[in-house]
Design a protein around this motif. Structure first.
Motif, mmCIF file in Angstrom:
data_model
loop_
_atom_site.group_PDB
_atom_site.id
_atom_site.type_symbol
_atom_site.label_atom_id
_atom_site.label_comp_id
_atom_site.label_asym_id
_atom_site.label_seq_id
_atom_site.Cartn_x
_atom_site.Cartn_y
_atom_site.Cartn_z
ATOM 1 N N TYR A 179 0.839 -1.191 0.000
ATOM 2 C CA TYR A 179 0.000 0.000 0.000
ATOM 3 C C TYR A 179 0.877 1.246 0.000
ATOM 4 O O TYR A 179 1.979 1.241 0.546
ATOM 5 C CB TYR A 179 -0.914 0.017 1.237
ATOM 6 N N LEU A 181 1.084 4.751 1.545
ATOM 7 C CA LEU A 181 0.509 5.457 2.695
ATOM 8 C C LEU A 181 1.219 6.776 2.947
ATOM 9 O O LEU A 181 1.335 7.226 4.080
ATOM 10 C CB LEU A 181 0.603 4.565 3.945
ATOM 11 N N SER A 184 -0.410 9.446 5.062
ATOM 12 C CA SER A 184 -0.585 9.210 6.495
ATOM 13 C C SER A 184 0.548 9.779 7.335
ATOM 14 O O SER A 184 0.411 9.899 8.552
ATOM 15 C CB SER A 184 -0.705 7.705 6.757
ATOM 16 N N LEU A 197 -1.411 3.352 12.452
ATOM 17 C CA LEU A 197 -2.028 3.421 11.124
ATOM 18 C C LEU A 197 -3.490 3.829 11.242
ATOM 19 O O LEU A 197 -3.981 4.661 10.467
ATOM 20 C CB LEU A 197 -1.903 2.069 10.422
ATOM 21 N N HIS A 198 -4.183 3.274 12.217
ATOM 22 C CA HIS A 198 -5.598 3.610 12.416
ATOM 23 C C HIS A 198 -5.762 5.095 12.712
ATOM 24 O O HIS A 198 -6.616 5.770 12.118
ATOM 25 C CB HIS A 198 -6.165 2.773 13.562
ATOM 26 N N LEU A 201 -5.106 7.182 9.510
ATOM 27 C CA LEU A 201 -6.201 7.084 8.547
ATOM 28 C C LEU A 201 -7.421 7.883 8.990
ATOM 29 O O LEU A 201 -8.052 8.580 8.197
ATOM 30 C CB LEU A 201 -6.576 5.614 8.338
ATOM 31 N N VAL A 202 -7.747 7.798 10.277
ATOM 32 C CA VAL A 202 -8.895 8.536 10.793
ATOM 33 C C VAL A 202 -8.670 10.037 10.675
ATOM 34 O O VAL A 202 -9.561 10.793 10.282
ATOM 35 C CB VAL A 202 -9.181 8.138 12.257
ATOM 36 N N HIS A 204 -6.757 11.588 8.518
ATOM 37 C CA HIS A 204 -6.829 11.959 7.105
ATOM 38 C C HIS A 204 -8.285 12.013 6.635
ATOM 39 O O HIS A 204 -8.685 12.938 5.932
ATOM 40 C CB HIS A 204 -6.050 10.952 6.264
ATOM 41 N N MET A 205 -9.092 11.026 7.043
ATOM 42 C CA MET A 205 -10.499 11.007 6.660
ATOM 43 C C MET A 205 -11.250 12.191 7.256
ATOM 44 O O MET A 205 -12.119 12.790 6.605
ATOM 45 C CB MET A 205 -11.129 9.690 7.104
#
Length: 227
Positions: A179, A181, A184, A197-198, A201-202, A204-205
């Motif tokens: 992937y 990333l 991130s 990582l979680h 990602l959160v 960024h979202m």
């Protein structure tokens, strides 16, 4: 970018154009590098054009006129500023900006707000790449990537991919287990925990949803649903 990397700042940056990549790149650099983490908590403000659409740029200018609590710079960033309709406050601020403030206005559109010419303003237009410019851009990007991350990504293969596209010759060309990333902030070729990582990602979202504007809402990092 050279002046920014040398910490030579202008009081006002107006970024506009039809190519959002460079607008985001400059905006993100200022947001990430001008202040340290402690300074960001007190002296950095990020606003969004959808929230200022009707009221105008006045709130951002008000923040820019203030003084830094930590004694350094006051950084005020306005993303998606193309939604703003009223610019009178900026026209007045340009004449005498706060020297220890950095006001960044990012307009992802073909036009910039009409303000008087001023030595206090850095104006940058971001235009889409022409076909003949793609190879040079890829080469510069790879050089920057290798320098930043200490890697040795080959240019030849990536340039061939840009010209020919993805050639499917093996099952691995379709089914991949790696992937990209970069967004991130996680450094490549490093071990990291799942929770890191979680969280990346959160975050960024969340930022992505905030930029979408009206009709979308960020409720929370974790939200339960009854089915």
């Amino acid at each position: 970018m050279l002046q920014l990397s040398q910490k030579q700042y202008k009081p006002i940056y107006i970024l506009y154009g039809e190519e959002p990549y460079y607008i985001d790149k400059v905006t993100d650099y200022i947001e990430d590098n001008v202040l340290d983490e402690a300074g960001k908590s007190f002296d950095q403000v990020v606003l969004y054009g959808r929230d200022l659409a009707e009221a105008g740029i006045g709130e951002a200018v008000m923040h820019a006129r203030g003084f830094a609590m930590m004694g350094g710079y006051k950084v005020v960033i306005v993303r998606e500023a193309q939604m703003i309709k009223k610019w009178q406050a900026l026209e007045q601020y340009v004449a005498a900006p706060q020297p220890q403030s950095i006001l960044v206005i990012a307009c992802k559109s073909g036009t910039a707000p009409k303000i008087p010419a001023s030595p206090h303003v850095a104006l940058m237009q971001s235009t889409p790449l022409r076909d003949y410019q793609v190879a040079g851009w890829i080469t510069r990007y790879i050089d920057d990537w290798n320098k930043k991350h200490g890697t040795n990504v080959g240019k030849k293969g990536i340039l061939e991919l840009a010209h020919k596209g993805n050639e499917v010759q093996r099952p691995e060309d379709i089914l991949r287990d790696h992937y990209v990333l970069e967004f991130s902030g996680i450094k490549p070729q490093t071990r990291f925990k799942e929770k890191s990582l979680h969280a990346a990602l959160v975050e960024h979202m969340k930022n992505f949803m905030l930029e979408l504007g009206k009709g979308f809402a960020y409720v929370g990092r974790q939200q339960s649903f009854m089915l």
